[in-house]
Motif scaffolding. Structure first.
Motif, PDB file in Angstrom:
ATOM      1  N   ASP A 126      68.480-146.100  -7.279  1.00 20.15           N
ATOM      2  CA  ASP A 126      69.536-146.608  -7.080  1.00 20.15           C
ATOM      3  C   ASP A 126      70.710-145.655  -7.086  1.00 20.15           C
ATOM      4  N   GLN A 127      70.672-145.059  -8.448  1.00 21.48           N
ATOM      5  CA  GLN A 127      72.026-144.329  -8.599  1.00 21.48           C
ATOM      6  C   GLN A 127      71.882-142.949  -7.972  1.00 21.48           C
ATOM      7  N   ILE A 128      70.548-142.266  -7.796  1.00 24.64           N
ATOM      8  CA  ILE A 128      70.620-141.269  -6.874  1.00 24.64           C
ATOM      9  C   ILE A 128      71.170-141.284  -5.746  1.00 24.64           C
ATOM     10  N   ALA A 129      70.594-142.647  -5.001  1.00 22.31           N
ATOM     11  CA  ALA A 129      70.979-142.921  -3.430  1.00 22.31           C
ATOM     12  C   ALA A 129      72.551-143.401  -3.381  1.00 22.31           C
ATOM     13  N   GLY A 130      73.212-143.783  -4.734  1.00 19.83           N
ATOM     14  CA  GLY A 130      74.379-144.279  -4.622  1.00 19.83           C
ATOM     15  C   GLY A 130      74.654-145.691  -3.866  1.00 19.83           C
TER      16      GLY A 130
END
Length: 163
Positions: A141-145
């Protein structure tokens, strides 16, 4: 071909997801549910969402597929929609008595499937496995924003998503 890629977490998680989906669909079909229904049904039962937009956000899907699923669920007598008094363009979604009656059996079937899939795991190992998957999902989720996933929301966690 590089066989090493077949032993990566992404590939193995995909295989596990497919297995859980097959098992879940087989167990939910006799109850009149599909695996995609469960996040919606749980969100409605728990009162965490009651509009199409909020349900799509909770289930981590786009609104057009959510609209199609809600239409099928309404046709099948699982939900009912009423006009939203605060917004004429929107409706409130609620479970029907039929869905309320069947939901405990569906959740029990999915939890049993999870227990069966984790046969041979100790309780501590199963808890650690779940915690690790939650960390992987948070990292993705963090990588994908993306917005962080609520505990028990779609995307893997809740009984709503796995067998």
């Amino acid at each position: 071909m590089d066989l090493e890629v077949l032993a990566t977490p992404g590939h193995l998680i995909t295989l596990a997801q497919r297995g859980f989906a097959r098992l879940s669909e087989a167990r939910l079909k006799p109850l009149g549910f599909g695996i995609g229904h469960l996040p919606v049904l749980v969100a409605l039962r728990e009162g965490v969402a009651n509009t199409q937009r909020d349900l799509a956000r909770f289930a981590r899907t786009e609104q057009p597929p959510m609209a199609q699923m809600l239409a099928r669920m309404e046709r099948d007598g699982l939900i009912r929609r009423t006009p939203d008094p605060a917004d004429r363009r929107s409706s409130r979604v609620a479970l029907t008595e039929t869905a309320e009656d069947r939901l405990p059996d569906a959740i029990a079937a999915l939890l049993a499937g999870n227990r069966e899939a984790l046969a041979g795991f100790s309780d501590a190992e199963a808890a650690q496995f779940v915690a690790m998957l939650q960390r992987v999902i948070a990292n993705l989720d963090q990588i994908a924003g993306a917005e962080p996933q609520a505990a028990g929301g779609r995307g893997g966690g809740a009984p709503a998503d796995g067998a």
